[in-house]
Design an enzyme around this catalytic site. Structure first.
Site, mmCIF file in Angstrom:
data_model
loop_
_atom_site.group_PDB
_atom_site.id
_atom_site.type_symbol
_atom_site.label_atom_id
_atom_site.label_comp_id
_atom_site.label_asym_id
_atom_site.label_seq_id
_atom_site.Cartn_x
_atom_site.Cartn_y
_atom_site.Cartn_z
ATOM 1 C CG PHE A 58 -36.284 64.215 -70.103
ATOM 2 C CD1 PHE A 58 -36.638 65.369 -69.196
ATOM 3 C CD2 PHE A 58 -35.925 63.368 -69.061
ATOM 4 C CE1 PHE A 58 -36.591 65.792 -67.920
ATOM 5 C CE2 PHE A 58 -35.970 63.084 -67.901
ATOM 6 C CZ PHE A 58 -36.456 64.206 -67.355
ATOM 7 C CB THR A 97 -42.368 64.983 -61.165
ATOM 8 O OG1 THR A 97 -42.330 65.524 -60.134
ATOM 9 C CG2 THR A 97 -42.217 65.343 -62.555
ATOM 10 C CG HIS A 125 -42.827 75.279 -62.349
ATOM 11 N ND1 HIS A 125 -41.501 74.563 -62.280
ATOM 12 C CD2 HIS A 125 -42.293 76.040 -61.418
ATOM 13 C CE1 HIS A 125 -40.531 74.229 -61.234
ATOM 14 N NE2 HIS A 125 -41.008 75.521 -60.710
#
Ligand code: IDP
Ligand code: MG
Length: 167
Positions: A58, A97, A125
């Protein structure tokens, strides 16, 4: 231990108007914001930031995601949080995550989602450890954009550097 950590509000966080909510949640940590700016993320910056993910299937989607191409918001809000145990405090508030596995009251658990293309859209993040924080902070910020001295600096003389100034 006094630490610093990079926090990015990713394009999905900006598109969903979550900046205020996320900053409010982060203020629970009592950490200080010592740098902040809106950044238009170049492909080079995106690839360097996520270089540890380059072998993932990805990866291309991840680069598009952080550049804002999936959300029509070509920007991120980049900040440095500073203070006691900063890295872990922000990581805990951010959550896991994978937004489906994240604690539902964490930032990612509350606001993240998994798209059909498979990239975790997890709105924020945050650096994982001291080594990563140093690498990321030096990648995203120049020393004079940070109001405290966190890493050693040096003075260099640059010649013939063109900069944009107000006309
Ligand atoms: P982190 O952001 O929690 O530190 P990393 O493993 O560094 O997680 O991954 C960077 C980003 O890549 C994640 O925030 C998420 O957007 C995406 N990502 C990581 N692992 C996966 C996965 O297994 N599937 C889809 N996207 C992922
Ligand atoms: Mg990471």
């Amino acid at each position: 231990m006094i630490q610093q950590t990079l926090v990015l509000i990713k394009p999905d966080g900006l598109k969903k108007s979550l900046t205020g909510n996320i900053l409010t949640r982060l203020s629970e940590t009592k950490l200080e914001i010592v740098a902040a700016k809106i950044v238009r993320v170049s492909r080079q910056l995106a690839e360097e930031h996520y270089r540890h993910m380059r072998d993932k299937p990805f990866f291309e989607e991840l680069i598009k995601y952080i550049q804002g191409e999936l959300h029509d918001r070509r920007k991120v809000l980049a900040m440095i949080y500073w203070g006691e145990d900063a890295i872990n405090k922000v990581r805990v508030l951010a959550g896991a995550t994978n937004p489906e596995k994240a604690d539902p009251v964490s930032i990612r658990g509350a606001y993240g989602r998994i798209t059909t293309l498979g990239v975790y859209e997890n709105v924020i993040h945050t650096s994982t450890n001291e080594e990563e924080a140093e690498r990321e902070i030096k990648l995203w910020f120049n020393p004079d954009e940070i109001i405290v001295d966190i890493y050693p600096t040096k003075i260099v003389t640059k010649e013939k550097v063109e900069i944009k100034v107000w006309a």
